[in-house]
Design a protein around this motif. Structure first.
Motif, mmCIF file in Angstrom:
data_model
loop_
_atom_site.group_PDB
_atom_site.id
_atom_site.type_symbol
_atom_site.label_atom_id
_atom_site.label_comp_id
_atom_site.label_asym_id
_atom_site.label_seq_id
_atom_site.Cartn_x
_atom_site.Cartn_y
_atom_site.Cartn_z
ATOM 1 N N PRO A 108 47.302 35.110 49.192
ATOM 2 C CA PRO A 108 46.098 35.510 48.450
ATOM 3 C C PRO A 108 44.849 34.917 49.079
ATOM 4 N N ARG A 109 43.723 35.604 48.897
ATOM 5 C CA ARG A 109 42.444 35.070 49.358
ATOM 6 C C ARG A 109 41.489 34.982 48.175
ATOM 7 N N ALA A 110 40.363 34.359 48.402
ATOM 8 C CA ALA A 110 39.364 34.176 47.343
ATOM 9 C C ALA A 110 38.777 35.517 46.915
ATOM 10 N N CYS A 111 38.051 35.492 45.811
ATOM 11 C CA CYS A 111 37.401 36.685 45.277
ATOM 12 C C CYS A 111 36.476 37.290 46.329
ATOM 13 N N PRO A 112 36.638 38.573 46.648
ATOM 14 C CA PRO A 112 35.762 39.226 47.624
ATOM 15 C C PRO A 112 34.302 39.300 47.165
ATOM 16 N N ASP A 113 34.065 39.239 45.842
ATOM 17 C CA ASP A 113 32.701 39.357 45.331
ATOM 18 C C ASP A 113 31.931 38.040 45.344
ATOM 19 N N CYS A 114 32.593 36.929 44.947
ATOM 20 C CA CYS A 114 31.858 35.664 44.827
ATOM 21 C C CYS A 114 32.454 34.513 45.627
ATOM 22 N N GLY A 115 33.657 34.685 46.169
ATOM 23 C CA GLY A 115 34.270 33.637 46.971
ATOM 24 C C GLY A 115 35.030 32.586 46.182
ATOM 25 N N HIS A 116 35.058 32.702 44.857
ATOM 26 C CA HIS A 116 35.773 31.737 44.008
ATOM 27 C C HIS A 116 37.273 31.949 44.178
ATOM 28 N N ASP A 117 38.060 30.863 44.138
ATOM 29 C CA ASP A 117 39.496 31.018 44.400
ATOM 30 C C ASP A 117 40.380 30.992 43.152
ATOM 31 N N ASP A 118 39.791 31.065 41.954
ATOM 32 C CA ASP A 118 40.589 31.085 40.729
ATOM 33 C C ASP A 118 40.723 32.520 40.231
ATOM 34 N N LEU A 119 41.746 33.217 40.722
ATOM 35 C CA LEU A 119 42.014 34.597 40.330
ATOM 36 C C LEU A 119 43.223 34.611 39.408
ATOM 37 N N ARG A 120 43.186 35.450 38.382
ATOM 38 C CA ARG A 120 44.248 35.503 37.376
ATOM 39 C C ARG A 120 44.776 36.925 37.227
ATOM 40 N N ALA A 121 46.082 37.039 36.998
ATOM 41 C CA ALA A 121 46.670 38.328 36.655
ATOM 42 C C ALA A 121 46.394 38.578 35.178
ATOM 43 N N ALA A 122 46.009 39.795 34.838
ATOM 44 C CA ALA A 122 45.702 40.168 33.455
ATOM 45 C C ALA A 122 46.028 41.641 33.279
ATOM 46 N N LEU A 123 45.709 42.161 32.121
ATOM 47 C CA LEU A 123 45.883 43.584 31.859
ATOM 48 C C LEU A 123 44.536 44.223 31.605
ATOM 49 N N SER A 124 44.358 45.426 32.131
ATOM 50 C CA SER A 124 43.130 46.179 31.893
ATOM 51 C C SER A 124 43.156 46.742 30.477
ATOM 52 N N GLU A 125 42.074 47.389 30.068
ATOM 53 C CA GLU A 125 42.029 48.020 28.753
ATOM 54 C C GLU A 125 43.080 49.116 28.622
ATOM 55 N N CYS A 126 43.539 49.651 29.757
ATOM 56 C CA CYS A 126 44.572 50.694 29.759
ATOM 57 C C CYS A 126 45.977 50.095 29.878
ATOM 58 N N ALA A 127 46.098 48.762 29.712
ATOM 59 C CA ALA A 127 47.371 48.036 29.803
ATOM 60 C C ALA A 127 48.003 48.134 31.187
ATOM 61 N N GLN A 128 47.157 48.190 32.230
ATOM 62 C CA GLN A 128 47.631 48.165 33.605
ATOM 63 C C GLN A 128 47.348 46.788 34.192
ATOM 64 N N PRO A 129 48.251 46.271 35.064
ATOM 65 C CA PRO A 129 47.996 44.964 35.653
ATOM 66 C C PRO A 129 46.762 44.996 36.561
ATOM 67 N N ILE A 130 45.930 43.972 36.436
ATOM 68 C CA ILE A 130 44.760 43.803 37.296
ATOM 69 C C ILE A 130 44.638 42.329 37.651
ATOM 70 N N VAL A 131 43.786 42.043 38.606
ATOM 71 C CA VAL A 131 43.454 40.669 38.963
ATOM 72 C C VAL A 131 41.995 40.462 38.573
ATOM 73 N N VAL A 132 41.719 39.350 37.882
ATOM 74 C CA VAL A 132 40.373 39.057 37.406
ATOM 75 C C VAL A 132 39.923 37.720 37.973
ATOM 76 N N CYS A 133 38.699 37.682 38.497
ATOM 77 C CA CYS A 133 38.107 36.435 38.968
ATOM 78 C C CYS A 133 37.600 35.671 37.753
ATOM 79 N N SER A 134 38.019 34.408 37.599
ATOM 80 C CA SER A 134 37.597 33.633 36.434
ATOM 81 C C SER A 134 36.132 33.218 36.539
ATOM 82 N N ASN A 135 35.529 33.337 37.714
ATOM 83 C CA ASN A 135 34.134 32.955 37.906
ATOM 84 C C ASN A 135 33.166 34.107 37.617
#
Length: 147
Positions: A108-135
């Motif tokens: 894994p690499r850091a967030c492409p948008d902000c460079g923060h390295d704390d990314l989490r697996a979550a679910l989208s509003e459609c109950a699909q897996p996504i990765v979310v930057c905690s920053n």
């Protein structure tokens, strides 16, 4: 994949995001499950879930897992090489995602948008897996990986 988990809420309210389950007690369910103080929830082996405290007050939870010392922890994302669903997390010094089917390793690499390295697996509003930057809260359909 091989760990059963039970969460008992002592104080507060826990919210668990889940994928559609194949276990009998959660059959055809997915989305959010809210567990209040005095309640418990069980997730069968292979049931992907992510828990959080959405309230401003403290959350106190007892978490139990079996079997003990399980090393088969997976995230619900497809392997970029062979498309097998469910990458295994190798918690070595540099966390690596390993495909249990083809064996390829993905870093894994850091967030492409902000460079923060704390990314989490979550679910989208459609109950699909996504990765979310905690920053910056940026969302990605799959984990950003080093090339």
């Amino acid at each position: 994949m091989d760990q059963e988990e039970v969460f008992f809420v002592l104080e507060g309210e826990a919210t668990f995001e889940t994928l559609v389950s194949s276990s009998p007690e959660h059959a055809n369910t997915g989305g959010e499950i809210t567990v209040k103080a005095g309640e418990a929830v069980r997730f069968a082996p292979g049931d992907f879930q992510s828990g959080k405290n959405e309230a401003t007050n403290d959350l106190v939870v007892i978490a139990l897992g079996a079997p003990r010392d399980s090393e088969d922890v997976r995230i619900p994302f497809a392997c970029p090489t062979c498309d097998h669903d469910g990458l295994r997390i190798d918690p070595s010094e540099n966390v690596t995602l390993v495909c249990p089917d083809c064996g390829d390793e993905h870093v894994p690499r850091a967030c492409p948008d902000c460079g923060h390295d704390d990314l989490r697996a979550a679910l989208s509003e459609c109950a699909q897996p996504i990765v979310v930057c905690s920053n910056c809260r940026a969302e990605f359909e799959s984990p950003p990986l080093q090339t």
